[in-house]
Design a protein around this motif. Sequence first.
Motif, short mmCIF file in Angstrom:
data_model
loop_
_atom_site.label_atom_id
_atom_site.label_comp_id
_atom_site.label_asym_id
_atom_site.label_seq_id
_atom_site.Cartn_x
_atom_site.Cartn_y
_atom_site.Cartn_z
N VAL A 21 11.36 -7.22 -8.73
CA VAL A 21 10.81 -6.13 -9.53
C VAL A 21 11.91 -5.12 -9.86
CG1 VAL A 21 9.20 -4.18 -9.48
CG2 VAL A 21 8.50 -6.39 -8.58
N ARG A 22 12.69 -4.76 -8.86
CA ARG A 22 13.77 -3.80 -9.06
C ARG A 22 14.82 -4.33 -10.02
NH1 ARG A 22 14.19 -2.90 -2.54
NH2 ARG A 22 12.76 -1.10 -2.34
N ASP A 23 15.24 -5.57 -9.81
CA ASP A 23 16.28 -6.16 -10.67
C ASP A 23 15.82 -6.24 -12.11
OD1 ASP A 23 17.90 -6.45 -8.47
OD2 ASP A 23 17.50 -8.60 -8.19
N ALA A 24 14.54 -6.57 -12.31
CA ALA A 24 14.02 -6.69 -13.67
C ALA A 24 14.09 -5.36 -14.42
CB ALA A 24 12.59 -7.22 -13.64
N LEU A 25 13.71 -4.29 -13.73
CA LEU A 25 13.71 -2.97 -14.38
C LEU A 25 15.13 -2.50 -14.67
CD1 LEU A 25 12.30 -0.44 -15.38
CD2 LEU A 25 12.33 0.43 -13.03
N VAL A 26 16.01 -2.62 -13.69
CA VAL A 26 17.38 -2.15 -13.89
C VAL A 26 18.08 -2.96 -14.99
CG1 VAL A 26 19.65 -1.92 -12.81
CG2 VAL A 26 17.59 -1.21 -11.56
N SER A 27 17.88 -4.26 -15.02
CA SER A 27 18.49 -5.09 -16.06
C SER A 27 17.97 -4.71 -17.43
CB SER A 27 18.20 -6.57 -15.79
OG SER A 27 18.80 -6.99 -14.58
N TRP A 28 16.66 -4.47 -17.52
CA TRP A 28 16.05 -4.05 -18.79
C TRP A 28 16.66 -2.74 -19.27
CZ3 TRP A 28 13.02 0.39 -19.53
CH2 TRP A 28 12.32 0.47 -20.74
N TYR A 29 16.83 -1.79 -18.35
CA TYR A 29 17.38 -0.49 -18.71
C TYR A 29 18.84 -0.61 -19.14
CZ TYR A 29 19.27 4.22 -18.18
OH TYR A 29 19.92 5.41 -18.40
N GLU A 30 19.62 -1.34 -18.37
CA GLU A 30 21.05 -1.43 -18.67
C GLU A 30 21.34 -2.19 -19.94
OE1 GLU A 30 22.68 -2.97 -15.02
OE2 GLU A 30 23.04 -0.94 -14.24
N GLY A 185 20.08 4.12 -2.23
CA GLY A 185 21.42 4.44 -2.72
C GLY A 185 21.62 4.22 -4.20
N GLU A 186 20.54 4.05 -4.96
CA GLU A 186 20.68 3.80 -6.40
C GLU A 186 19.79 4.74 -7.20
OE1 GLU A 186 20.64 -0.25 -7.72
OE2 GLU A 186 21.30 -0.99 -5.77
N SER A 187 19.74 5.99 -6.78
CA SER A 187 18.84 6.93 -7.45
C SER A 187 19.23 7.18 -8.90
CB SER A 187 18.79 8.26 -6.68
OG SER A 187 20.07 8.86 -6.59
N ARG A 188 20.52 7.14 -9.22
CA ARG A 188 20.94 7.43 -10.60
C ARG A 188 20.35 6.42 -11.58
NH1 ARG A 188 26.52 7.44 -10.29
NH2 ARG A 188 26.63 9.71 -10.15
N VAL A 189 20.63 5.15 -11.40
CA VAL A 189 20.17 4.16 -12.35
C VAL A 189 18.66 3.95 -12.24
CG1 VAL A 189 20.61 2.17 -10.85
CG2 VAL A 189 20.61 1.88 -13.34
N TRP A 190 18.12 4.00 -11.03
CA TRP A 190 16.69 3.73 -10.86
C TRP A 190 15.83 4.80 -11.52
CZ3 TRP A 190 13.70 -0.20 -9.68
CH2 TRP A 190 12.34 0.05 -9.45
N ASN A 191 16.14 6.07 -11.26
CA ASN A 191 15.33 7.13 -11.83
C ASN A 191 15.44 7.16 -13.34
OD1 ASN A 191 14.17 8.09 -9.43
ND2 ASN A 191 15.94 9.35 -8.96
N ASN A 192 16.63 6.92 -13.86
CA ASN A 192 16.76 6.80 -15.31
C ASN A 192 15.91 5.66 -15.85
OD1 ASN A 192 18.43 8.80 -16.59
ND2 ASN A 192 20.20 7.96 -15.51
N ALA A 193 15.95 4.54 -15.15
CA ALA A 193 15.27 3.34 -15.64
C ALA A 193 13.75 3.49 -15.63
CB ALA A 193 15.69 2.12 -14.80
N ILE A 194 13.19 3.99 -14.54
CA ILE A 194 11.74 4.07 -14.47
C ILE A 194 11.19 5.15 -15.40
CG2 ILE A 194 11.57 5.66 -12.51
CD1 ILE A 194 9.27 3.83 -11.47
N MET A 195 11.95 6.22 -15.62
CA MET A 195 11.52 7.22 -16.60
C MET A 195 11.63 6.67 -18.02
SD MET A 195 12.64 10.96 -15.16
CE MET A 195 14.39 10.64 -15.10
N GLU A 196 12.65 5.86 -18.26
CA GLU A 196 12.78 5.21 -19.58
C GLU A 196 11.61 4.27 -19.82
OE1 GLU A 196 15.28 4.26 -23.11
OE2 GLU A 196 14.85 5.96 -21.82
N LEU A 197 11.20 3.55 -18.78
CA LEU A 197 10.06 2.64 -18.92
C LEU A 197 8.82 3.41 -19.35
CD1 LEU A 197 9.13 -0.33 -18.53
CD2 LEU A 197 8.48 0.31 -16.19
N GLY A 198 8.58 4.54 -18.71
CA GLY A 198 7.43 5.35 -19.08
C GLY A 198 7.57 6.01 -20.43
#
Length: 315
Positions: A21-30, A185-198
């Motif tokens: 689940v995590r990898d899918a979101l981060v890959s989508w964002y990046e 330890g990945e708050s930068r990319v994760w928080n950007n990614a999940i807010m982008e999803l929304g």
Amino acid sequence: MSRSDAESDSDYSLPDDLPAVRDALVSWYEEDHRPFPWRETDDAYEILVSEVMSQQTQLGRVVEAWEAFLDNWPTPSDLADADRADVVGFWTDHSLGYNNRAKYLHEAAEQVVSEYDGEFPRTPDELQNLMGVGPYTANAVASFAFNDGDAVVDTNVKRVLHRAFDVPDDDAAFEAAASEAMPEGESRVWNNAIMELGGVACEQSPKCDSAGCPWREWCHAYETGDFTAPDVPTQPSFEGSRRQFRGKVISVLKEYDELPLSKLGPRVRVDYAPEGEYGREWLGGLLSDLADDGLVEVEESDSESESETVARLRR
């Protein structure tokens, strides 16, 4: 889905294959995301400015204001040295919401210079020592500047978690689910990614397929067709609001520096009438609010003919 022992008494559960689940979101964002300029920097000052501006303004409109603000005051030292009236005037001219946020941003810059030798504090707890910086903003700056934050929980994130994993509309549940979902330890990319999803896929009207939502295979709403979302408080209209007229007071006083109420009132609204609904009492209320925020000064001025209340910007 199954519940972990830690969440066994909760009303939701995250997928068993959470790493996927995590990898899918981060890959989508990046792979593709909106190129907001504050996403291209890890400068805490620049990120703080973007966060404060974004609190009441659509992100598309923030870009121009953010760039202009940093052209005027590129460092905390530059902002700290600025005339506060100029900073507040900028805020008003760009319709960025409550003017006291400009005041607090100016005071925060002064703190960074005087108390932290020009270097921003790095943790959410330390960042909350800065004027006007609450828990959400502190965590966002810690995440995006230093990659040292907790999971961000804003309106977009709540909507995503509610729909995807059936997290109940409860702040404690949202906090717990967001923290569990975020990789350590990945708050930068994760928080950007999940807010982008929304922001681009899981909007009020979802665009699951057209936006290529990376969570469709795990999403409860996508599976059931139930795309209800948590209740969101309605933002009061800006047009005609006290907030709008407080901004007009600041704009007028920035131009004239000092005015008696008899001349200030008609410049703030065309239907000003001293004894009317929008008269001295109404204007006095606006000035009282602004004085409480430290933005204006109000005093009695004696002339040869009469005593009149005068308002001026606080410098």
